[in-house]
Design an enzyme around this catalytic site. Structure first.
Site, PDB file in Angstrom:
ATOM      1  N   CYS A   2       0.844  -1.187   0.000  1.00 35.97           N
ATOM      2  CA  CYS A   2       0.000   0.000   0.000  1.00 35.97           C
ATOM      3  C   CYS A   2       0.886   1.246   0.000  1.00 35.97           C
ATOM      4  O   CYS A   2       2.107   1.151   0.014  1.00 35.97           O
ATOM      5  CB  CYS A   2      -0.890   0.006   1.233  1.00 35.97           C
ATOM      6  SG  CYS A   2      -1.578  -1.591   1.673  1.00 35.97           S
ATOM      7  N   ARG A  27       2.575   1.106  -7.086  1.00 40.36           N
ATOM      8  CA  ARG A  27       2.725   0.023  -6.116  1.00 40.36           C
ATOM      9  C   ARG A  27       1.555  -0.951  -6.152  1.00 40.36           C
ATOM     10  O   ARG A  27       1.653  -2.061  -5.640  1.00 40.36           O
ATOM     11  CB  ARG A  27       2.861   0.609  -4.702  1.00 40.36           C
ATOM     12  CG  ARG A  27       4.107   1.427  -4.508  1.00 40.36           C
ATOM     13  CD  ARG A  27       4.043   2.228  -3.224  1.00 40.36           C
ATOM     14  NE  ARG A  27       4.140   1.400  -2.034  1.00 40.36           N
ATOM     15  CZ  ARG A  27       5.270   1.138  -1.375  1.00 40.36           C
ATOM     16  NH1 ARG A  27       6.404   1.650  -1.812  1.00 40.36           N
ATOM     17  NH2 ARG A  27       5.277   0.397  -0.304  1.00 40.36           N
ATOM     18  N   TRP A  75      -4.154  -1.898  -0.664  1.00 41.86           N
ATOM     19  CA  TRP A  75      -4.182  -3.173  -1.396  1.00 41.86           C
ATOM     20  C   TRP A  75      -4.751  -4.195  -0.426  1.00 41.86           C
ATOM     21  O   TRP A  75      -4.168  -4.467   0.619  1.00 41.86           O
ATOM     22  CB  TRP A  75      -2.769  -3.547  -1.838  1.00 41.86           C
ATOM     23  CG  TRP A  75      -2.683  -4.696  -2.784  1.00 41.86           C
ATOM     24  CD1 TRP A  75      -2.831  -4.681  -4.139  1.00 41.86           C
ATOM     25  CD2 TRP A  75      -2.373  -6.067  -2.448  1.00 41.86           C
ATOM     26  NE1 TRP A  75      -2.643  -5.931  -4.672  1.00 41.86           N
ATOM     27  CE2 TRP A  75      -2.357  -6.801  -3.652  1.00 41.86           C
ATOM     28  CE3 TRP A  75      -2.109  -6.727  -1.247  1.00 41.86           C
ATOM     29  CZ2 TRP A  75      -2.084  -8.169  -3.692  1.00 41.86           C
ATOM     30  CZ3 TRP A  75      -1.842  -8.089  -1.282  1.00 41.86           C
ATOM     31  CH2 TRP A  75      -1.832  -8.795  -2.500  1.00 41.86           C
ATOM     32  N   ASN A  99       0.316   0.497   6.630  1.00 38.45           N
ATOM     33  CA  ASN A  99       0.799  -0.532   5.713  1.00 38.45           C
ATOM     34  C   ASN A  99       1.284  -1.703   6.539  1.00 38.45           C
ATOM     35  O   ASN A  99       1.948  -1.516   7.560  1.00 38.45           O
ATOM     36  CB  ASN A  99       1.963  -0.023   4.857  1.00 38.45           C
ATOM     37  CG  ASN A  99       1.511   0.970   3.819  1.00 38.45           C
ATOM     38  OD1 ASN A  99       0.320   1.182   3.620  1.00 38.45           O
ATOM     39  ND2 ASN A  99       2.467   1.589   3.149  1.00 38.45           N
ATOM     40  N   GLY A 100       1.019  -2.915   6.072  1.00 35.48           N
ATOM     41  CA  GLY A 100       1.493  -4.095   6.778  1.00 35.48           C
ATOM     42  C   GLY A 100       0.339  -4.972   7.221  1.00 35.48           C
ATOM     43  O   GLY A 100      -0.797  -4.843   6.744  1.00 35.48           O
ATOM     44  N   GLU A 490      10.867 -16.212 -16.751  1.00 31.71           N
ATOM     45  CA  GLU A 490      10.561 -14.793 -16.652  1.00 31.71           C
ATOM     46  C   GLU A 490       9.613 -14.363 -17.771  1.00 31.71           C
ATOM     47  O   GLU A 490       8.699 -13.555 -17.563  1.00 31.71           O
ATOM     48  CB  GLU A 490      11.854 -13.971 -16.702  1.00 31.71           C
ATOM     49  CG  GLU A 490      11.675 -12.471 -16.701  1.00 31.71           C
ATOM     50  CD  GLU A 490      11.022 -11.922 -15.446  1.00 31.71           C
ATOM     51  OE1 GLU A 490      10.625 -10.747 -15.473  1.00 31.71           O
ATOM     52  OE2 GLU A 490      10.884 -12.654 -14.450  1.00 31.71           O
ATOM     53  N   LYS A 494       5.946 -12.694 -17.188  1.00 31.36           N
ATOM     54  CA  LYS A 494       5.519 -11.419 -17.763  1.00 31.36           C
ATOM     55  C   LYS A 494       4.196 -11.561 -18.500  1.00 31.36           C
ATOM     56  O   LYS A 494       3.309 -10.719 -18.390  1.00 31.36           O
ATOM     57  CB  LYS A 494       6.600 -10.890 -18.728  1.00 31.36           C
ATOM     58  CG  LYS A 494       7.796 -10.299 -18.053  1.00 31.36           C
ATOM     59  CD  LYS A 494       7.452  -9.016 -17.324  1.00 31.36           C
ATOM     60  CE  LYS A 494       8.422  -8.751 -16.206  1.00 31.36           C
ATOM     61  NZ  LYS A 494       8.257  -9.588 -15.015  1.00 31.36           N
ATOM     62  N   GLU A 497       1.362 -12.035 -15.971  1.00 28.77           N
ATOM     63  CA  GLU A 497       1.169 -10.847 -15.129  1.00 28.77           C
ATOM     64  C   GLU A 497       0.281  -9.804 -15.797  1.00 28.77           C
ATOM     65  O   GLU A 497      -0.599  -9.231 -15.157  1.00 28.77           O
ATOM     66  CB  GLU A 497       2.525 -10.195 -14.814  1.00 28.77           C
ATOM     67  CG  GLU A 497       3.282 -10.778 -13.663  1.00 28.77           C
ATOM     68  CD  GLU A 497       4.567 -10.009 -13.416  1.00 28.77           C
ATOM     69  OE1 GLU A 497       4.822  -9.657 -12.254  1.00 28.77           O
ATOM     70  OE2 GLU A 497       5.311  -9.751 -14.381  1.00 28.77           O
ATOM     71  N   HIS A 513       8.824 -35.651 -20.286  1.00 26.45           N
ATOM     72  CA  HIS A 513       8.479 -36.092 -18.939  1.00 26.45           C
ATOM     73  C   HIS A 513       7.155 -35.502 -18.461  1.00 26.45           C
ATOM     74  O   HIS A 513       6.939 -35.349 -17.264  1.00 26.45           O
ATOM     75  CB  HIS A 513       9.605 -35.728 -17.972  1.00 26.45           C
ATOM     76  CG  HIS A 513      10.903 -36.393 -18.312  1.00 26.45           C
ATOM     77  ND1 HIS A 513      11.180 -37.696 -17.986  1.00 26.45           N
ATOM     78  CD2 HIS A 513      11.984 -35.927 -18.983  1.00 26.45           C
ATOM     79  CE1 HIS A 513      12.388 -38.021 -18.418  1.00 26.45           C
ATOM     80  NE2 HIS A 513      12.899 -36.955 -19.034  1.00 26.45           N
ATOM     81  N   LYS A 612       3.433  -3.459  -6.626  1.00 25.66           N
ATOM     82  CA  LYS A 612       4.826  -3.301  -7.027  1.00 25.66           C
ATOM     83  C   LYS A 612       5.787  -3.741  -5.931  1.00 25.66           C
ATOM     84  O   LYS A 612       6.708  -4.496  -6.173  1.00 25.66           O
ATOM     85  CB  LYS A 612       5.085  -1.834  -7.394  1.00 25.66           C
ATOM     86  CG  LYS A 612       6.498  -1.559  -7.919  1.00 25.66           C
ATOM     87  CD  LYS A 612       6.739  -2.262  -9.236  1.00 25.66           C
ATOM     88  CE  LYS A 612       8.105  -1.910  -9.826  1.00 25.66           C
ATOM     89  NZ  LYS A 612       8.378  -2.695 -11.043  1.00 25.66           N
TER      90      LYS A 612
END
Length: 617
Positions: A2, A27, A75, A99-100, A490, A494, A497, A513, A612
């Site tokens: 947040c 963020r 958030w 925040n937290g 990666e 992306k 996301e 496999h 973020k």
């Protein structure tokens, strides 16, 4: 995750609070709110679900004004996104932003309800507001009330607190979540990130865990907790000047921050290399004054990171083990911190984080620091934020110099981390007796890396056309071998996301496999084919896909011998040495994800459900 902004000044602070919230939008968040003391005893609040723009529209019809205020982008962790759950939370004359995560909030809530307090939200934060309000009646002083309240909290928090009956001051508290104090000419400010306050100052005090701060229009006092004395005392926190450019200049000619940051990578990588390369070797001093001794004593590396940084670590394992001959174990931070880690003597803890405030990575560092001198020789952080907790708490640090990254999906932070990790691999090689000729060749090639990345960006238009075809798929498989395997991971990250297409990555040799069962005409396969010792084996893997009707998109070296054919599209990537290929092949995958997301009309810079900076577990 947040965003906190708080201000106390000589003029109306609402514009500063709103500007700060906009600067923290990168963020990730789902609601926003502000609270201001309009006059002694008069506290007013506005909250809205959605973007800061929605809050601004509300304030345009019902404006607030005051010299003291707090603001927040939330958030959701406890309770769904709603107006009632949005911050600030109020109890009597107290307003709090947080925040937290407060881990013992259930027990505290039961205690407060028994005392007659009424809860109007599902959040853990409302507990904090009521606790402070209760302690204010007992102490009569806001600083003392906050001090008494945080003594009851378990978990992580950064707090901004104001009192309607005592305007002209803001109290901040930090434990486990970042909080900075901005020093301005017209007032003092709190922010969860220096970026929030760049419109009013570039000078900051970085609070330590356990700190309380009392800010007024003319100054601030930081109070640290003295474990030995069992009390608080004033602390000295030296101001630091924020060195990055102000990202509020906007996206320039680019449609999104993410695309702008993709295109910034040649310059960002050049900045990461600047001043760190000698004529034929890496300058060890770039890692800090004790680098020679600490890196020279290193016999094993535990590399700990999350998300994109974890993928950078997986690439680095190939480099460190081959170039320096040092075993390198790569771990997800959220797992490392909770298992009984066996760290042989001589282990270097290497942490990676863009923000330097990633909660799980910080916890892993603190776990290792508690055992330093027994098995760990020390801790090295690779980070993008000089004043961050990770940097301050590490023995050595190497800044990536990526500059502010606004897009939630990391791009230039990843490639600058890879650049820093290559510098580390070469530094370890030098200190552990590796052949100087190969080191010199790689140093020479590193100098041309920004140019190579610029050449890779010339594929943009071709990839944009290919992306139109991809936008209709629901799943995608990425393949790589060797150091390209983490790049495939990666690339898959992306794509999922920002386009919300399910994607996963496999080592190409693992097709037989299990994953081969997925291959048909509806499953596109993206493969990475640089010139290396595994190219022929990769070609065999690609034939396995084609034989089962899979649709291939191959990013390949021009000399690979791979050519377009029915069911296979080949995009030639600039030729490069195998050690630097992971960096060069990253850019086409970023562009692919970006253009597919644009074709699907998703929110590229702020994808749903993501933040973020992950500053909570």
């Amino acid at each position: 995750m947040c965003g906190i902004v708080a201000a106390v000044g000589s003029d109306d602070v609402l514009p500063i609070l709103l500007d700060g919230l906009k600067r923290l939008e990168y963020r990730g968040y789902d609601s926003a709110g502000v609270a201001l003391v309009e006059a002694p005893g008069r506290l007013r609040r506005a909250r809205e679900v959605g973007k800061v723009a929605a809050l601004e529209r509300r304030l345009s019809t019902a404006p607030l004004k005051g010299l003291t205020g707090v603001a927040h982008t939330r958030w959701a962790t406890h309770g769904q996104p709603s107006q009632d759950n949005a911050h600030p939370h109020v109890s009597g004359r107290i307003a709090v932003v947080h925040n937290g995560i407060i881990e013992n909030h259930h027990a505290l809530k039961r205690e407060l309800i028994a005392e007659g307090y009424t809860f109007t939200s599902d959040t853990d934060t409302e507990v904090v507001a009521h606790l402070i309000e209760r302690e204010l009646h007992r102490h009569g002083d806001l600083l003392g009330a906050v001090d008494a309240a945080v003594a009851r909290l378990e978990g992580a928090y950064a707090l901004g607190v104001i009192d309607a009956d005592r305007p002209g001051r803001v109290i901040g508290a930090r434990h486990g979540s970042p909080l900075v104090v901005g020093i301005g000419e017209e007032g003092y400010y709190l922010g969860s990130d220096p970026l929030a306050l760049l419109s009013v100052t570039d000078r900051f005090l970085y609070l330590e865990d356990g700190d309380l701060v009392e800010a007024t229009r003319t100054g601030c006092v930081v109070h640290e907790w003295d474990e030995r004395g069992g009390k608080r005392s004033p602390a000295v926190r030296e101001p630091m000047r924020y060195e990055h450019d102000d990202p509020s200049v906007g996206k320039d000619e680019f449609a999104h921050y993410m695309l702008k940051e993709i295109y910034e990578q040649p310059v960002a990588v050049a900045n990461a290399l600047e001043g760190r390369l000698g004529s034929d070797q890496v300058l060890i001093e770039a890692f800090g004054p004790r680098a020679g001794q600490l890196l020279g004593d290193t016999r094993q590396i535990h590399l700990v990171a999350c998300g994109t940084s974890y993928h950078a670590g997986l690439v680095a394992r190939y480099w460190i083990e081959e170039l320096a001959g040092i075993p390198c174990q790569v771990e997800v931070a959220s797992e490392y911190r909770y298992r009984d880690v066996v760290a042989p003597p001589g282990t270097l803890l290497l942490t990676l984080s863009q923000s330097g405030e990633t909660a799980d990575t910080l916890a892993a560092l603190r776990h290792a620091r508690a055992r330093q001198g027994q098995t760990y020789v020390g801790a090295l952080s690779i980070c993008n934020v000089p004043g961050s907790s990770l940097v301050r708490e590490s023995d050595l640090s190497l800044m990536t110099h990526a500059g502010p990254e606004i897009g939630v999906a990391s791009t230039k932070a990843f490639t600058t981390q890879l650049t820093a990790l290559m510098l580390l691999a070469l530094a370890l090689r030098q200190l552990h007796g590796g052949d100087g000729e190969l080191t010199a060749r790689l140093v020479h090639r590193l100098r041309y890396l920004p140019t190579l990345l610029g050449d890779a960006l010339k594929l943009d238009a071709d990839i944009a056309r290919l992306a139109q075809r991809f936008s209709g798929y629901r799943h995608t498989l990425f393949l790589g071998r060797g150091a390209q395997m983490p790049i495939a991971q990666e690339g898959a990250l992306k794509l999922k996301e920002i386009s919300y297409i399910h994607a996963e990555a496999y080592a190409a040799g693992e097709l037989k496999h299990g994953p081969l069962a997925l291959i048909d005409a509806s499953m596109p396969v993206v493969a990475l084919a640089p010139m290396d010792g595994l190219l022929d084996k990769l070609k065999s893997n690609l034939q396995e896909v084609r034989a089962r009707g899979g649709r291939l998109l191959v990013f390949a070296d021009p000399e690979s011998g791979l050519e377009a054919a029915d069911g296979m599209t080949v995009v030639n990537v600039p030729a490069c040495c195998r050690f630097l290929a992971p960096l060069v092949y990253t850019l086409p995958l970023q562009l692919l994800a970006y253009h597919v997301a644009v074709a699907r009309s998703t929110d590229v810079d702020q994808p749903r459900n993501l933040a973020k900076s992950v500053t909570v577990e």
